[in-house]
Design a protein around this motif. Structure first.
Motif, PDB file in Angstrom:
ATOM      1  N   LEU A   1       0.843  -1.204   0.000  1.00 12.45           N
ATOM      2  CA  LEU A   1       0.000   0.000   0.000  1.00 12.45           C
ATOM      3  C   LEU A   1       0.876   1.251   0.000  1.00 12.45           C
ATOM      4  CD1 LEU A   1      -3.025   0.870   0.125  1.00 12.45           C
ATOM      5  CD2 LEU A   1      -2.729   1.101   2.590  1.00 12.45           C
ATOM      6  N   ALA A   2       1.963   1.222   0.762  1.00 11.30           N
ATOM      7  CA  ALA A   2       2.880   2.371   0.789  1.00 11.30           C
ATOM      8  C   ALA A   2       3.476   2.581  -0.601  1.00 11.30           C
ATOM      9  CB  ALA A   2       3.985   2.130   1.824  1.00 11.30           C
ATOM     10  N   GLN A   3       3.841   1.476  -1.209  1.00 11.18           N
ATOM     11  CA  GLN A   3       4.383   1.530  -2.571  1.00 11.18           C
ATOM     12  C   GLN A   3       3.361   2.129  -3.542  1.00 11.18           C
ATOM     13  OE1 GLN A   3       7.281   0.390  -3.974  1.00 11.18           O
ATOM     14  NE2 GLN A   3       6.605   0.731  -6.065  1.00 11.18           N
ATOM     15  N   ALA A   4       2.103   1.742  -3.363  1.00 12.42           N
ATOM     16  CA  ALA A   4       1.037   2.216  -4.244  1.00 12.42           C
ATOM     17  C   ALA A   4       0.814   3.718  -4.098  1.00 12.42           C
ATOM     18  CB  ALA A   4      -0.261   1.451  -3.955  1.00 12.42           C
ATOM     19  N   VAL A   5       1.031   4.229  -2.881  1.00 16.78           N
ATOM     20  CA  VAL A   5       0.893   5.665  -2.645  1.00 16.78           C
ATOM     21  C   VAL A   5       1.890   6.426  -3.520  1.00 16.78           C
ATOM     22  CG1 VAL A   5       1.324   7.506  -0.959  1.00 16.78           C
ATOM     23  CG2 VAL A   5      -0.024   5.505  -0.300  1.00 16.78           C
ATOM     24  N   HIS A   6       3.142   5.988  -3.457  1.00 16.63           N
ATOM     25  CA  HIS A   6       4.172   6.658  -4.254  1.00 16.63           C
ATOM     26  C   HIS A   6       3.896   6.499  -5.750  1.00 16.63           C
ATOM     27  CE1 HIS A   6       6.671   7.898  -0.952  1.00 16.63           C
ATOM     28  NE2 HIS A   6       6.671   6.678  -0.443  1.00 16.63           N
ATOM     29  N   GLN A   7       3.486   5.307  -6.125  1.00 16.52           N
ATOM     30  CA  GLN A   7       3.217   5.031  -7.537  1.00 16.52           C
ATOM     31  C   GLN A   7       2.141   5.975  -8.087  1.00 16.52           C
ATOM     32  OE1 GLN A   7       3.163   0.774  -8.032  1.00 16.52           O
ATOM     33  NE2 GLN A   7       1.895   0.951  -9.854  1.00 16.52           N
ATOM     34  N   PHE A   8       1.072   6.140  -7.313  1.00 17.38           N
ATOM     35  CA  PHE A   8      -0.032   6.995  -7.741  1.00 17.38           C
ATOM     36  C   PHE A   8       0.449   8.414  -8.012  1.00 17.38           C
ATOM     37  CE2 PHE A   8      -3.324  10.110  -6.702  1.00 17.38           C
ATOM     38  CZ  PHE A   8      -4.370   9.702  -7.522  1.00 17.38           C
ATOM     39  N   PHE A   9       1.210   8.964  -7.065  1.00 17.08           N
ATOM     40  CA  PHE A   9       1.625  10.355  -7.219  1.00 17.08           C
ATOM     41  C   PHE A   9       2.751  10.523  -8.233  1.00 17.08           C
ATOM     42  CE2 PHE A   9      -0.378  10.720  -2.936  1.00 17.08           C
ATOM     43  CZ  PHE A   9      -1.370  11.593  -3.311  1.00 17.08           C
ATOM     44  N   GLN A  10       3.678   9.584  -8.224  1.00 18.35           N
ATOM     45  CA  GLN A  10       4.799   9.705  -9.152  1.00 18.35           C
ATOM     46  C   GLN A  10       4.320   9.618 -10.601  1.00 18.35           C
ATOM     47  OE1 GLN A  10       8.030  10.408  -8.345  1.00 18.35           O
ATOM     48  NE2 GLN A  10       7.592  10.498  -6.168  1.00 18.35           N
ATOM     49  N   GLN A  11       3.311   8.775 -10.841  1.00 18.67           N
ATOM     50  CA  GLN A  11       2.764   8.664 -12.194  1.00 18.67           C
ATOM     51  C   GLN A  11       2.100   9.959 -12.640  1.00 18.67           C
ATOM     52  OE1 GLN A  11       0.187   5.258 -12.037  1.00 18.67           O
ATOM     53  NE2 GLN A  11       1.800   3.846 -12.711  1.00 18.67           N
ATOM     54  N   ARG A  12       1.672  10.752 -11.668  1.00 17.42           N
ATOM     55  CA  ARG A  12       1.028  12.022 -11.994  1.00 17.42           C
ATOM     56  C   ARG A  12       1.991  13.196 -11.867  1.00 17.42           C
ATOM     57  NH1 ARG A  12      -2.420   8.476 -10.675  1.00 17.42           N
ATOM     58  NH2 ARG A  12      -4.578   8.492 -11.385  1.00 17.42           N
ATOM     59  N   ASP A  13       3.290  12.893 -11.773  1.00 14.73           N
ATOM     60  CA  ASP A  13       4.320  13.939 -11.680  1.00 14.73           C
ATOM     61  C   ASP A  13       4.202  14.806 -10.442  1.00 14.73           C
ATOM     62  OD1 ASP A  13       5.572  13.081 -13.998  1.00 14.73           O
ATOM     63  OD2 ASP A  13       4.218  14.257 -15.257  1.00 14.73           O
ATOM     64  N   PHE A  14       3.783  14.197  -9.349  1.00 13.13           N
ATOM     65  CA  PHE A  14       3.835  14.887  -8.052  1.00 13.13           C
ATOM     66  C   PHE A  14       5.232  14.675  -7.476  1.00 13.13           C
ATOM     67  CE2 PHE A  14      -0.571  15.812  -6.287  1.00 13.13           C
ATOM     68  CZ  PHE A  14      -1.226  15.694  -7.502  1.00 13.13           C
ATOM     69  N   PHE A  15       5.705  15.670  -6.718  1.00 11.86           N
ATOM     70  CA  PHE A  15       7.008  15.528  -6.065  1.00 11.86           C
ATOM     71  C   PHE A  15       6.829  15.176  -4.591  1.00 11.86           C
ATOM     72  CE2 PHE A  15       7.741  18.374  -9.665  1.00 11.86           C
ATOM     73  CZ  PHE A  15       8.719  17.650 -10.326  1.00 11.86           C
ATOM     74  N   TYR A  16       7.649  14.270  -4.141  1.00 17.10           N
ATOM     75  CA  TYR A  16       7.599  13.802  -2.755  1.00 17.10           C
ATOM     76  C   TYR A  16       8.421  14.748  -1.883  1.00 17.10           C
ATOM     77  CZ  TYR A  16       8.372  10.463   1.145  1.00 17.10           C
ATOM     78  OH  TYR A  16       8.454   9.828   2.355  1.00 17.10           O
ATOM     79  N   ILE A  17       7.774  15.404  -0.939  1.00 21.28           N
ATOM     80  CA  ILE A  17       8.439  16.392  -0.090  1.00 21.28           C
ATOM     81  C   ILE A  17       8.581  15.857   1.331  1.00 21.28           C
ATOM     82  CG2 ILE A  17       8.313  18.750   0.828  1.00 21.28           C
ATOM     83  CD1 ILE A  17       8.584  18.586  -2.233  1.00 21.28           C
ATOM     84  N   HIS A  18       9.764  15.980   1.880  1.00 18.75           N
ATOM     85  CA  HIS A  18       9.979  15.590   3.274  1.00 18.75           C
ATOM     86  C   HIS A  18       9.807  16.796   4.182  1.00 18.75           C
ATOM     87  CE1 HIS A  18      12.442  12.359   1.220  1.00 18.75           C
ATOM     88  NE2 HIS A  18      11.473  11.727   1.801  1.00 18.75           N
ATOM     89  N   THR A  19       8.678  16.882   4.828  1.00 16.26           N
ATOM     90  CA  THR A  19       8.411  18.002   5.733  1.00 16.26           C
ATOM     91  C   THR A  19       8.971  17.660   7.114  1.00 16.26           C
ATOM     92  OG1 THR A  19       6.223  17.054   6.043  1.00 16.26           O
ATOM     93  CG2 THR A  19       6.415  18.874   4.493  1.00 16.26           C
ATOM     94  N   PRO A  20       9.261  18.674   7.923  1.00 16.73           N
ATOM     95  CA  PRO A  20       9.956  18.406   9.187  1.00 16.73           C
ATOM     96  C   PRO A  20       9.096  17.640  10.187  1.00 16.73           C
ATOM     97  CG  PRO A  20       9.290  20.698   9.058  1.00 16.73           C
ATOM     98  CD  PRO A  20       9.017  20.109   7.712  1.00 16.73           C
ATOM     99  N   ILE A  21       9.771  16.847  10.992  1.00 18.94           N
ATOM    100  CA  ILE A  21       9.094  16.107  12.055  1.00 18.94           C
ATOM    101  C   ILE A  21       9.076  16.949  13.327  1.00 18.94           C
ATOM    102  CG2 ILE A  21       9.360  14.104  13.572  1.00 18.94           C
ATOM    103  CD1 ILE A  21      10.263  12.588  10.977  1.00 18.94           C
TER     104      ILE A  21
END
Length: 464
Positions: free
Chosen positions: A143-163
């Motif tokens: 499911l985690a993999q699918a999350v990235h797949q969904f957004f990456q296929q749509r050219d979304f960028f993965y942002i690491h926001t602060p903890i």
RNA sequence: UCCAGAGUAGCUCAAUGGUAGAGCAAGCGACUGUUAAUCGCUAGGUUGUAGGUUCAAGUCCUACCUCUGGAGCCA
């Protein structure tokens, strides 16, 4: 000897399309059955739900070793992969060599037969060795993999926001304080004084949301998402809340509320589709022992459009419902759990997206609608779980945003950088948050959030 | 945090206020291409904790702890 042969996973062995003269299997014994001159071992290495049956003839291993070849022990087997004579498997291995890698003390708490999830929660370090939790955590990974797949296929960028974040975002909800100060040593001091000596020189907390930071990147990279741990110090004791959980927060420039709702629906459906097509075996076990209608329900959700209604329409429906509620239904009041359940489980019997909520029950950053009474907020509710997504179009107009902050009692100087996004090339934008564990509950049929997190943190519980 | 329910063998559960029990697991043995294997035997307990009522408490009362379900907060 074992070093020279490449290890084959149980999953690959069971998928083989041919016999193999020599195969090396390593894993843990799930169960052992003895015959007069040989033993059956069921070996599982977590690579899939199924076990591999190994036949160990008398004399293959020393008596002293065989005494310890029991449930829970780790072993290494070299043997022939051949078609099984038995009923429940196509392939089996006849051992030529058996090594005991790690023996298992007789106090091993996992038995062959079913354990309650409540008991297994107490031994969270051993529960992934059960069929049920093996399935859940393999699906969690997919499911985690699918999350990235969904957004990456749509050219979304993965942002690491602060903890670690400074300032208590919108003043709502309990936060975990991050400090290097010793609370006992500093008990006599005034808090403000202490903060100057603290690690960051100001109060800091664990994040409750990456949204405000995600907005920074949405107004620069356009389409972005976050996917990380989130912390809430609320004293919530329910099957749907954890103190530490994972949240996915997409944030999109130039998206209005409609676009936002469209994306949320497509997202949930794609996650379901991925799990249905890649986790068939694990889902089948869950469908058998946890939730009988699981696969049907997932397919049903996949095929139908989500119902979309305005908050005011929901109120009208609930008022005319042939059902008495414990809590009142009123325009301007938030919907209670029982109301949401009625809508999604009894009335529509499918996911429901409710939008245009009354302004006074929503936070300051959500966009005011032209009617002056409602905001461009939306929640996605699913049967059995309730709210799985909460989102909105953000208020991009500086003057309205400042007005909202005043009514919420927020200080302008605390949000200076956030307000800059409205001062310098502000654009309409939207986003939402999806609770990763709640989504996992929905696709697995597991009804308690504690059973879809490897090591759960809840009030009073931080074991392991 | 609030409401309700539950804590008895490793696990799942029995036991009118009157000697603490079963199934499964474990250990030993028998049998068997078995697959939740089967059959026999053995062992296993300060009944969540601390008080109280009673001739007598697993059982009744009080407080606390833990867990479960529901509510609120939310994802």
């Amino acid at each position: 000897m074992t070093d020279r042969i490449k290890r084959t996973t149980v999953r690959d062995a069971l998928r083989s399309d041919h016999e193999m003269e020599e195969i090396l299997i390593k894993g843990w014994i799930r169960t052992r059955r003895d015959s007069k001159t040989f033993s059956f071992l069921e070996i599982n290495d977590g690579s899939c739900l199924k076990n591999l049956q190994v036949i160990v003839d008398e004399g293959i291993a020393d008596r002293a070793i065989m005494e310890n070849v029991a449930t829970g022990a780790a072993v290494s087997v070299i043997g022939r992969l051949i078609p099984s004579q038995g009923k429940n498997q196509t392939w089996e291995v006849t051992a030529k060599n058996l090594e005991l890698i790690g023996k298992c003390a007789p106090s091993y708490p996992l038995q062959k037969k079913g354990h309650s999830v409540e008991f297994l929660r107490e031994i969270a370090h051993l529960r992934p060795r059960t069929n049920l939790f093996g399935c859940v955590f393999r699906i969690r990974s997919r499911l985690a993999q699918a999350v990235h797949q969904f957004f990456q296929q749509r050219d979304f960028f993965y942002i690491h926001t602060p903890i670690i974040t400074a300032g208590d975002c919108e003043g709502a909800g309990e936060l975990f304080k991050v400090t290097t100060l010793d609370p006992v040593a500093n008990k006599s001091r005034i808090e403000e004084q202490s903060y100057h000596k603290d690690f960051f020189g100001k109060p800091t907390f664990l994040t409750v949301s990456g949204q405000l930071e995600a907005e920074v990147f949405a107004t620069s990279l356009s389409n972005v998402y976050t996917f990380g741990p989130t912390f809430r110090a609320e004293n919530s004791n329910t099957s749907r809340h954890a103190s530490e959980f994972w949240m996915i927060e997409p944030e999109m420039a130039f998206y209005d509320l409609q676009d936002n709702m469209d994306l949320a629906e497509a997202f949930i459906k794609e996650l379901i589709r991925q799990v249905l097509t890649t986790c068939e075996e694990d889902l089948s076990l869950l469908g058998k022992f946890v939730d009988r209608g699981l696969q049907d329900r997932l397919n049903f959700v996949l095929e139908r459009p989500f119902t979309r209604i305005r908050h005011s329409e929901a109120v009208t429906l609930l008022k005319s419902a042939n059902q008495s509620f414990e809590f009142p239904v009123e325009e301007g009041l938030n919907l209670q759990s029982e109301h949401e359940r009625w809508l999604t489980e009894k009335h529509f019997k499918c996911p429901v997206t409710i939008y245009n909520y009354p302004s006074k029950i929503k936070p300051f950053y959500m966009r005011r609608n032209d009617d002056g009474q409602t905001t461009a907020a939306m929640d996605v509710l699913v049967p059995g779980i309730g709210e799985i997504i909460g989102g909105s179009q953000r208020e991009e107009r500086l003057d309205y945003l400042l007005e909202n902050m005043t009514t919420h009692g927020l200080k302008e100087e605390d949000y200076d950088w956030y307000l800059d996004l409205r001062r310098y090339g502000s654009v309409p934008h939207s986003g939402f948050g999806l609770g990763f564990e709640r989504m996992l509950m929905f696709v697995t049929g597991i009804t308690n959030i504690r059973d879809v997190i490897p090591f759960v943190r809840t009030p009073g519980n931080a074991e392991f």
